[in-house]
Scaffold this motif. Sequence first.
Motif, PDB file in Angstrom:
ATOM      1  N   ILE A   4      30.953 -44.241  23.869  1.00  0.00           N
ATOM      2  CA  ILE A   4      32.407 -45.096  23.912  1.00  0.00           C
ATOM      3  C   ILE A   4      33.338 -44.480  22.773  1.00  0.00           C
ATOM      4  O   ILE A   4      32.740 -44.167  21.461  1.00  0.00           O
ATOM      5  CB  ILE A   4      32.102 -46.720  23.442  1.00  0.00           C
ATOM      6  N   LEU A   5      34.482 -43.866  23.375  1.00  0.00           N
ATOM      7  CA  LEU A   5      35.277 -43.551  22.397  1.00  0.00           C
ATOM      8  C   LEU A   5      36.462 -44.443  22.422  1.00  0.00           C
ATOM      9  O   LEU A   5      37.118 -44.842  23.290  1.00  0.00           O
ATOM     10  CB  LEU A   5      35.815 -41.849  23.118  1.00  0.00           C
ATOM     11  N   VAL A   6      37.235 -44.372  21.002  1.00  0.00           N
ATOM     12  CA  VAL A   6      38.296 -45.362  21.003  1.00  0.00           C
ATOM     13  C   VAL A   6      39.532 -44.585  20.566  1.00  0.00           C
ATOM     14  O   VAL A   6      39.449 -43.620  19.689  1.00  0.00           O
ATOM     15  CB  VAL A   6      37.930 -46.306  19.796  1.00  0.00           C
ATOM     16  N   MET A  52      41.823 -37.352  26.243  1.00  0.00           N
ATOM     17  CA  MET A  52      41.918 -37.855  27.264  1.00  0.00           C
ATOM     18  C   MET A  52      41.583 -36.520  28.215  1.00  0.00           C
ATOM     19  O   MET A  52      41.393 -36.463  29.615  1.00  0.00           O
ATOM     20  CB  MET A  52      43.088 -38.455  28.088  1.00  0.00           C
ATOM     21  N   ARG A  53      41.176 -35.394  27.598  1.00  0.00           N
ATOM     22  CA  ARG A  53      40.941 -34.111  28.072  1.00  0.00           C
ATOM     23  C   ARG A  53      39.556 -34.243  29.102  1.00  0.00           C
ATOM     24  O   ARG A  53      39.513 -33.669  30.135  1.00  0.00           O
ATOM     25  CB  ARG A  53      40.866 -33.116  27.144  1.00  0.00           C
ATOM     26  N   GLU A  54      38.467 -34.757  28.664  1.00  0.00           N
ATOM     27  CA  GLU A  54      37.279 -34.959  29.364  1.00  0.00           C
ATOM     28  C   GLU A  54      37.321 -36.044  30.195  1.00  0.00           C
ATOM     29  O   GLU A  54      38.156 -36.911  30.007  1.00  0.00           O
ATOM     30  CB  GLU A  54      36.271 -35.002  28.533  1.00  0.00           C
ATOM     31  N   PRO A  55      36.390 -36.014  31.231  1.00  0.00           N
ATOM     32  CA  PRO A  55      36.339 -37.174  32.197  1.00  0.00           C
ATOM     33  C   PRO A  55      36.001 -38.446  31.470  1.00  0.00           C
ATOM     34  O   PRO A  55      35.220 -38.378  30.308  1.00  0.00           O
ATOM     35  CB  PRO A  55      35.302 -36.632  33.277  1.00  0.00           C
ATOM     36  N   PHE A  56      36.690 -39.610  32.034  1.00  0.00           N
ATOM     37  CA  PHE A  56      36.238 -40.758  31.238  1.00  0.00           C
ATOM     38  C   PHE A  56      36.535 -41.894  32.333  1.00  0.00           C
ATOM     39  O   PHE A  56      37.276 -41.847  33.008  1.00  0.00           O
ATOM     40  CB  PHE A  56      37.189 -41.211  30.183  1.00  0.00           C
ATOM     41  N   PRO A 127      30.950 -40.454  33.043  1.00  0.00           N
ATOM     42  CA  PRO A 127      31.912 -40.190  32.084  1.00  0.00           C
ATOM     43  C   PRO A 127      31.860 -41.190  30.954  1.00  0.00           C
ATOM     44  O   PRO A 127      31.341 -42.323  30.894  1.00  0.00           O
ATOM     45  CB  PRO A 127      33.184 -40.229  32.846  1.00  0.00           C
ATOM     46  N   ASN A 128      32.253 -40.678  29.842  1.00  0.00           N
ATOM     47  CA  ASN A 128      32.342 -41.423  28.625  1.00  0.00           C
ATOM     48  C   ASN A 128      33.470 -42.643  28.977  1.00  0.00           C
ATOM     49  O   ASN A 128      34.096 -42.867  29.932  1.00  0.00           O
ATOM     50  CB  ASN A 128      32.972 -40.711  27.486  1.00  0.00           C
TER      51      ASN A 128
END
Length: 205
Positions: A4-6, A52-56, A127-128
């Motif tokens: 989980i990325l905030v 937002m570079r990586e899939p999410f 994805p994250n």
Amino acid sequence: MRKILVGAFVSLDGVMQGPGGPEEDMSDGFSLGGWTVPFFDEAGGQAVDRLMREPFDLLLGRKTYDIFAGYWPKDPNADRPIGQRFNAITKYVASRNPDISLSWHNSVHLGPDPMEAVRRLKEEDGPNLLTQGSADLLQTLLNGDLVDELTLLVFPVVLGAGKRLFTDAIAPSTFALLDSTRTPSGVVVSRYRRQAEGVKTGSFA
């Protein structure tokens, strides 16, 4: 396992309410919506792009979901990559309303126990999970020790009142600073990773 990325826009005094416009979130009489706009520059946009570079997939509270769902599907600049991405990916929504209606493409209600649903999602491959806005949901995620990384864009303004990123209800925790930069307009962009240990204390005596 998913993280989980905030990503959060916050003032110097920790307020994160209504960063994008005057009518974005006027709850509890908040009248300073759009406070990030005078400070937002190309470097700030690049910081958001890196987040937002990586899939999410998106993990949102109901109010932020409604704001996004009211804007991105109708975005007049429909060729913008961020809009195309938001419209295509899965949106997981935490809401206390069991009869919630989610009209935005690929939206999923987390059900009556959103935290248990989030824990299950974290254990899955995929994805994250990226959280933006969603102040009330963030309090629950932080208190449940479910947040893995924080990317904070701290703007050089004091608002005095509004929904805050950290409240008295948050459990004590420690984060490691991974990197930090400053934009020309004075926004400090910092990325933190949650540490397994709790808060260590000491004495200068």
